[in-house]
Enzyme design. Structure first.
Site, PDB file in Angstrom:
ATOM      1  N   GLU A   1      -8.590   1.211 -11.361  1.00  0.00           N
ATOM      2  CA  GLU A   1      -8.457  -0.239 -11.469  1.00  0.00           C
ATOM      3  C   GLU A   1      -8.708  -0.701 -12.905  1.00  0.00           C
ATOM      4  O   GLU A   1      -8.003  -1.571 -13.424  1.00  0.00           O
ATOM      5  CB  GLU A   1      -9.407  -0.955 -10.512  1.00  0.00           C
ATOM      6  CG  GLU A   1      -9.204  -2.461 -10.509  1.00  0.00           C
ATOM      7  CD  GLU A   1      -9.947  -3.194  -9.403  1.00  0.00           C
ATOM      8  OE1 GLU A   1      -9.640  -4.381  -9.177  1.00  0.00           O
ATOM      9  OE2 GLU A   1     -10.841  -2.587  -8.760  1.00  0.00           O
TER      10      GLU A   1
ATOM     11  N   PHE B   1      -5.969   2.094   1.552  1.00  0.00           N
ATOM     12  CA  PHE B   1      -5.503   3.424   1.924  1.00  0.00           C
ATOM     13  C   PHE B   1      -3.999   3.363   2.210  1.00  0.00           C
ATOM     14  O   PHE B   1      -3.478   2.370   2.710  1.00  0.00           O
ATOM     15  CB  PHE B   1      -6.233   3.915   3.171  1.00  0.00           C
ATOM     16  CG  PHE B   1      -7.613   4.466   2.914  1.00  0.00           C
ATOM     17  CD1 PHE B   1      -8.195   4.419   1.658  1.00  0.00           C
ATOM     18  CD2 PHE B   1      -8.346   5.017   3.950  1.00  0.00           C
ATOM     19  CE1 PHE B   1      -9.461   4.926   1.426  1.00  0.00           C
ATOM     20  CE2 PHE B   1      -9.620   5.530   3.736  1.00  0.00           C
ATOM     21  CZ  PHE B   1     -10.176   5.485   2.478  1.00  0.00           C
TER      22      PHE B   1
ATOM     23  N   HIS C   1     -18.201  -2.606   1.436  1.00  0.00           N
ATOM     24  CA  HIS C   1     -16.751  -2.735   1.601  1.00  0.00           C
ATOM     25  C   HIS C   1     -16.450  -3.200   3.021  1.00  0.00           C
ATOM     26  O   HIS C   1     -16.639  -2.453   3.981  1.00  0.00           O
ATOM     27  CB  HIS C   1     -16.080  -1.397   1.314  1.00  0.00           C
ATOM     28  CG  HIS C   1     -14.598  -1.484   1.154  1.00  0.00           C
ATOM     29  ND1 HIS C   1     -13.855  -2.568   1.590  1.00  0.00           N
ATOM     30  CD2 HIS C   1     -13.701  -0.618   0.609  1.00  0.00           C
ATOM     31  CE1 HIS C   1     -12.581  -2.359   1.317  1.00  0.00           C
ATOM     32  NE2 HIS C   1     -12.466  -1.186   0.716  1.00  0.00           N
TER      33      HIS C   1
ATOM     34  N   HIS D   1     -11.172  -5.204  -6.906  1.00  0.00           N
ATOM     35  CA  HIS D   1     -11.322  -4.451  -5.653  1.00  0.00           C
ATOM     36  C   HIS D   1     -12.652  -3.708  -5.708  1.00  0.00           C
ATOM     37  O   HIS D   1     -13.414  -3.746  -4.751  1.00  0.00           O
ATOM     38  CB  HIS D   1     -10.141  -3.501  -5.481  1.00  0.00           C
ATOM     39  CG  HIS D   1     -10.114  -2.808  -4.160  1.00  0.00           C
ATOM     40  ND1 HIS D   1     -10.184  -3.490  -2.967  1.00  0.00           N
ATOM     41  CD2 HIS D   1     -10.026  -1.486  -3.840  1.00  0.00           C
ATOM     42  CE1 HIS D   1     -10.138  -2.626  -1.958  1.00  0.00           C
ATOM     43  NE2 HIS D   1     -10.050  -1.411  -2.460  1.00  0.00           N
TER      44      HIS D   1
ATOM     45  N   CYS E   1      -7.622  -1.658   3.405  1.00  0.00           N
ATOM     46  CA  CYS E   1      -8.537  -2.437   2.595  1.00  0.00           C
ATOM     47  C   CYS E   1      -7.877  -3.621   1.899  1.00  0.00           C
ATOM     48  O   CYS E   1      -8.560  -4.470   1.328  1.00  0.00           O
ATOM     49  CB  CYS E   1      -9.196  -1.550   1.545  1.00  0.00           C
ATOM     50  SG  CYS E   1      -9.780   0.021   2.209  1.00  0.00           S
TER      51      CYS E   1
ATOM     52  N   LYS F   1     -18.311  -6.281  -3.794  1.00  0.00           N
ATOM     53  CA  LYS F   1     -18.693  -5.156  -2.928  1.00  0.00           C
ATOM     54  C   LYS F   1     -19.998  -4.517  -3.360  1.00  0.00           C
ATOM     55  O   LYS F   1     -20.604  -3.766  -2.585  1.00  0.00           O
ATOM     56  CB  LYS F   1     -17.573  -4.115  -2.895  1.00  0.00           C
ATOM     57  CG  LYS F   1     -16.300  -4.600  -2.206  1.00  0.00           C
ATOM     58  CD  LYS F   1     -15.236  -3.508  -2.167  1.00  0.00           C
ATOM     59  CE  LYS F   1     -13.940  -4.007  -1.552  1.00  0.00           C
ATOM     60  NZ  LYS F   1     -13.212  -4.968  -2.413  1.00  0.00           N
TER      61      LYS F   1
END
Length: 441
Positions: free
Chosen positions: A342, A427, A368, A331, A191, A363
């Site tokens: 975050e 990830f 995403h 993110h 990502c 997002k």
């Protein structure tokens, strides 16, 4: 034991030569890098104008999956591209030889080049490069050809299968379309891919290996196998009865991310190179940071160490203090752990200034986009600086006590923004942050 022929004198001379050589190389900070062109393919529309208008209006690009029968899938919703015609960008004979993620990369690159006004054919093509990444790559081609193999045998596999499926063919195809021969590479960091790709391209220009780069991320994996895999991880939202409200970063009722697809590509140039051709400059890239959580294959470090380190490195690299940042393009995945971590990381990095920052997540509207997310969100960040508008985080209805910052809920906000921090976390615990600054400073 010393190497044959080595002496203390020779070693001393060799070290002296190395130091002298290094002293002749200008500091990387002497080569400033700017963004001059933008291109996107997104669930909110293809092209920056459509994408930006939808973001500012707080529209959702999430709906029921139409690509395949989702019966039996826990998650049946995604951010699919609906207005993309590859024939607008790619010759018909080439389309069938490309997986969709490559088509998206070519289209976004063509848009970005056009937007930049950069006549690539008039410049030294050895000094122009491409760095476009993807988190997963040609999953459509892999699934299709695996079925062909099982049903019809190995002789029916297309000779284009491997080039359709490998990730670096997004960069490779773009370089071939423009005939550019500078650095040609790819990034695969889940990502965080798009942001890493832009950050790495930034470094390539800084160190003098290119004067301009086409960079970003691309992805198209709304396929049975990919969706089933993410469902198995319990990573996806199951709010199937209400797709438009399923992606809800920082909201207490968030239950997972929503898969999207698309591409975000930018044109980056050394500032002197851009100014010589009188280019319009969206932003200057001031800093880049990267780190690893070294914690878990998918979950973020609950102490937020990697995210904190990444943001601090980007700020240190930029020479900009935390209290000079106006806005964070987060993110913001809409997963229970990521949004909380975050938020914690932002508060650790920015201290009391965190409460003065505006934070928002694209997002909430696009879903995403995996490897394409960072590229698309950098485009959004450039437009925020240029237009003075911060897109909202939609579907933020029930505040989460552990997510207590100003997330620009539900409605875009007009504000003069001079500096943006962009975060992407992937990830494997891989993290990337960029600092962008207005050229008007």
């Amino acid at each position: 034991m010393p190497l044959c022929g080595d002496t203390k004198h020779e070693n001393k001379q060799r070290g002296l030569f190395s130091r002298q050589k290094m002293e002749r190389i200008p500091s990387m900070k002497d080569r400033r890098v700017v963004i001059t062109g933008l291109g996107v393919v997104t669930p909110l529309g293809c092209g920056v104008e459509k994408f930006w208008a939808a973001l500012c209006e707080g529209k959702s690009g999430i709906g029921r999956i139409t690509r395949f029968d989702t019966k039996g899938f826990d998650s049946q919703i995604a951010g699919e591209i609906k207005d993309f015609d590859p024939q607008d960008f790619i010759p018909q004979k080439d389309i069938k030889r490309m997986d969709t993620f490559i088509q998206y990369a070519v289209a976004a690159s063509m848009m970005a080049v056009k937007d930049s006004g950069f006549d690539i054919y008039s410049f030294d093509k050895d000094r122009i490069g491409v760095l476009i990444g993807s988190g997963i790559g040609g999953m459509q081609a892999i699934e299709k050809h695996h079925s062909i193999l099982l049903e019809k045998g190995p002789r029916r596999i297309s000779p284009f299968f491997i080039p359709m499926s490998i990730i670096n063919m997004a960069s490779g195809t773009v370089s071939m379309y423009f005939g550019i021969k500078g650095p040609n590479s790819s990034v695969v960091t889940a990502c965080a891919t798009g942001t890493h790709a832009i950050g790495d391209a930034f470094r390539i220009i800084q160190r003098g290996d290119a004067d301009a780069m086409i960079a970003g991320g691309t992805e198209s994996v709304i396929t049975p196998l990919a969706v089933a895999g993410f469902c198995s991880m319990k990573a996806l939202s199951t709010r199937n009865d209400d797709p438009a409200h399923a992606s809800r970063p920082f909201d207490l009722q968030r239950d997972g991310f929503i898969m999207g697809e698309g591409a975000g590509v930018i044109i980056m140039e050394e500032i002197g190179f851009a100014m010589k051709r009188n280019a319009r400059i969206y932003v200057e890239i001031k800093g880049y940071g990267a780190s690893s959580d070294a914690y878990h294959v998918s979950a973020p470090d609950p102490a937020a160490y990697g995210a904190v380190l990444c943001m601090k490195r980007a700020l240190d690299d930029s020479g900009i203090s935390p209290d000079e940042i106006d806005y964070i393009n987060a993110h913001g995945t809409s997963t229970p752990l990521n949004d909380k971590v975050e938020t914690m990381a932002i508060k650790k990095v920015f201290g009391s200034h965190a409460l003065k920052l505006i934070v928002s997540s694209n997002k909430s509207m696009t879903g995403h986009l995996l490897g394409a997310a960072g590229g698309v969100e950098v485009v959004s960040s450039c437009m925020t600086i240029r237009e003075g508008v911060i897109p909202p985080t939609i579907n933020l209805e029930t505040p989460d006590p552990e997510c207590d910052l100003d997330y620009c809920p539900n409605k875009a906000r007009r504000k003069k923004v001079m500096r943006v921090l962009k975060n992407s976390f992937g990830f494997g615990g891989t993290n990337a942050s960029l600092v962008l600054e207005s050229p008007d400073l």
